[in-house]
Structure formats: C-alpha cells, structure tokens
Design an enzyme around this catalytic site. Sequence first.
Site, short mmCIF file in Angstrom:
data_model
loop_
_atom_site.label_atom_id
_atom_site.label_comp_id
_atom_site.label_asym_id
_atom_site.label_seq_id
_atom_site.Cartn_x
_atom_site.Cartn_y
_atom_site.Cartn_z
N GLY A 209 33.45 37.30 -27.95
CA GLY A 209 33.40 38.78 -27.54
C GLY A 209 33.33 38.91 -25.98
O GLY A 209 33.83 37.90 -25.42
N ASN A 210 33.10 40.12 -25.41
CA ASN A 210 33.11 40.30 -24.01
C ASN A 210 31.95 41.13 -23.65
O ASN A 210 31.25 41.94 -24.54
CB ASN A 210 34.65 40.58 -23.65
CG ASN A 210 35.01 42.03 -24.04
OD1 ASN A 210 34.42 43.02 -23.95
ND2 ASN A 210 36.07 41.99 -25.02
N GLN A 211 32.02 41.41 -22.37
CA GLN A 211 30.81 42.34 -21.96
C GLN A 211 30.94 43.71 -21.82
O GLN A 211 30.12 44.39 -21.31
CB GLN A 211 30.54 41.91 -20.42
CG GLN A 211 30.55 40.26 -20.40
CD GLN A 211 29.25 40.13 -19.94
OE1 GLN A 211 28.16 40.87 -20.25
NE2 GLN A 211 28.74 39.01 -19.21
#
Length: 399
Positions: A209-211
């Site tokens: 995923g990412n932030q």
Amino acid sequence: MLTGKKILVGVTGGIAAYKLPHFVRLLKKSGAQVQVICTQSALQFVTAETLSVVSENPTLVHFFDEKTGMWNHHVELGLWADAFIIAPCGSNTLAKMVHGECDNLLLTTYLSARCPVFIAPAMDLDMYQQPAVTENLATLAKRGVTIIDAEEGQLASGLIGKGRMAEPETLFSTLENFFAPPNTHFKGKNILVTAGPTFEAIDPVRFIGNQSSGKMGISLVEQLISLGANVTLVLGPSHVDVPQNCKLMRVTSAQEMMDACSSVFPNMDGLIMTAAVADYKPKDYHSFKIKKNEDDMVIELVKNPDILKTLSLNKKENQFCVGFALETNNIEEYAKKKLNEKNLDAIVLNTVSNQTGFQSNTNQVKIFGKNNQSLETAIQSKEEIAVIILETLNSWIFE
Ligand code: CTP
C-alpha cells in the site's frame, strides 16, 4: 458555504422535528444567520430552548412575545429572509399553505415571505400517499415552492416506506446548491473523484500500500458539492470522514478502483483522479498466510492498469480528465509528460515536504493545463487548495 445568508427555518409538529437542531447547526457552521419559527405542536417534539441555543436567536412561536408583549412581525421576518425552509412540514401545515390559512406565526410568515420557500414533507406512509397530500404538494410546487421529497425507510409508526423527512444533510445541501455561485460550471455536473490509496493483497493479512490519506480528494469533494456538483467518490482504504452528500463507492485494490470508475465514467462530465494508485500488484495471491521460511523472499509484481490513462484516452469530447502527480525530481518535466501521455485537461503537481504531502493537512501545488497554462499556490490548507484547484479548472476547462 452559506456565509451571511439569512435563513428562516419553520418547524411543524412531527417526530422528525428532533433532527432540526442538527440541521440548524449545519446552517450556522456554514456561516448562515438563522431564525427559527415553530408551531405550537412542534414543541412537543423539540424544545424552543434547544433551537434558540443552536440558532443563537430566540425561537419564535407566537404572534406576541410572551415576556415583553412585543409583536413578532411576520412581514419583517418574511422580508428579512433569503430563504424560508419548513422542515418537517406536516400534512396540516401543507394543506393550510395551499389554502392560504394563517392561524399561526409560521403560516403568516409564509404568506408574507418574498424569498424562495422550501418544504421538507414528513408524514406516515398512508398519509403521504393520500391523493389530497399529493395534490397539495403538486399545487405548492406549481406555485414555485421547492419540495424536498420525503425519503423511504422505517417510519415512526413502524411501517416501512416513503414519508421520512429528508436527512438534515440533504436539506442543507439543497440550500447550499441553491445559493451556489451561478458562474460555476460545476453546478449540476456529474463529477467522478477518486481518493485514497489502493491496497494490493499479498496474502489474507498482508498487502502493498502507500501513505495516501485521501484528505486532498475529500476536500475537493466537499468543495464540488458546495458548488452544486453531483459527486461520485471512489475511495480506496482511507479513514477520513466522507461527506454525506456524495455517492460513495468503496474499493480496496487498483483493479477494483478501475472497475468502479469504468462502470460510472460514461455518465460523468469529468474525472478528478487524486487517488494514489499502486502501480504494481503481487503476481500471485496466496490464499493462506505466507510462513516465514527462507532468509530471503521475492514477491513478483505485475503492472496494474493505469486507470486515468485508460479512461482519459477514451473520453468523449465533452468530458474532462484531471490527474494528480507526486514527483521528487525533474518534477515539472515529469508532470507535463503525464499531462500529455495521459491525454489530460490538467494535472496537479504535488510537492512533498514536512508541510505538504500525503498525511499533511496543508499542501502546495502547481497546476498545468493542456494549453500551456500554469499556476502555483502557496502552502495552504487542503480546503483552500481545493478551492483554488476548482476555480482554476473552472476557467481553464470551461471558458
Ligand atoms: N494513476 C492511475 N492508475 C495508475 C497509476 C496512476 O490512474 N495505475 C493516476 C493517478 O491517480 C494520478 C496520475 O495517474 O492522477 C499520476 O499518477 P502517478 O503515480 O504520479 O504517475 P504514474 O503514472 O503512476 O507514474 P510514476 O509512478 O512512474 O511516476
């Protein structure tokens, strides 16, 4: 925003009256001045004191103030208001409005009001279906009153069907849309917004995923709603609060986001793609949790579809597509390359610093248009940036 707008709120007797303090709060929060008028029977469902506190004005019920004996001028009230909304509007008040009866302050104010009038009917199932009620609503609509239709659901009687008063958020957005600046091209447009990250599953408990927080996308959705647009939000896994008045489609992976966007894009006037879509996903999904075995581990990745590019390359002439880009080097060159390669009308370039970027409440962007336009903002709140982005798109895309 309803900053400075003067709103008269008429409340009649009905169980939905308990929702009115929340509605008045929404009006006040958006900067409106509010004056509440209740019928005597409304006070069996909500107190005058509560409405006075939230509206920051005495709640009016009688023709004369009981303490001072002063006359509550219904003509002045009717002239003061920019809009009069009666919610809930029961069948009794509805019928009296049709026939011009004025045996209470609310009705006399209605008869003397020169401003636009909105009513949110609320009744039990069979009452709402009565031909008398249907005809009364049609008569008022013909006379220019805006009817905020009742909604389906569980009614106070226990019956299920149409008759619930529209939710306070719906009442609020009806007024907000009504007062939206007329020069905005977003009014009445169907806009698809994506926001948040995507998560690409490795096994049942792990993902790539990412932030991305989704905050920038949500700020745009809020602003679009206040400009009168009909917004569909395709949202990846994000914990931000979602505005009530948009159509929400929750997704997890890039492929799900692709499917959701493709299903609605043909009916949209435009797409604003703020989502931080994962470019790659694991080639194989492990249906059981991967156990720790070797010292090294390799996860093979395969490319996800480019949602924006796919939709934008096939967009119709009257549709627009706007992308977001986050770059760390050669930032303008890369952003402009994406603008061209993805066939976009504009691209919003984000910068990353400790005051801007994914989790931050502030942002700074540079916007590039397809006709070589550009505009750079200062570091501002994401709400302010949303206003600037939409004003810019409004003039670059539509004018
Ligand atoms: N985007 C998309 N689908 C993807 C990747 C990106 O729709 N699979 C969209 C993003 O939502 C954004 C724009 O494309 O609006 C640019 O995204 P960005 O990640 O900056 O660019 P990429 O095309 O992924 O290129 P790179 O990661 O190499 O910079």
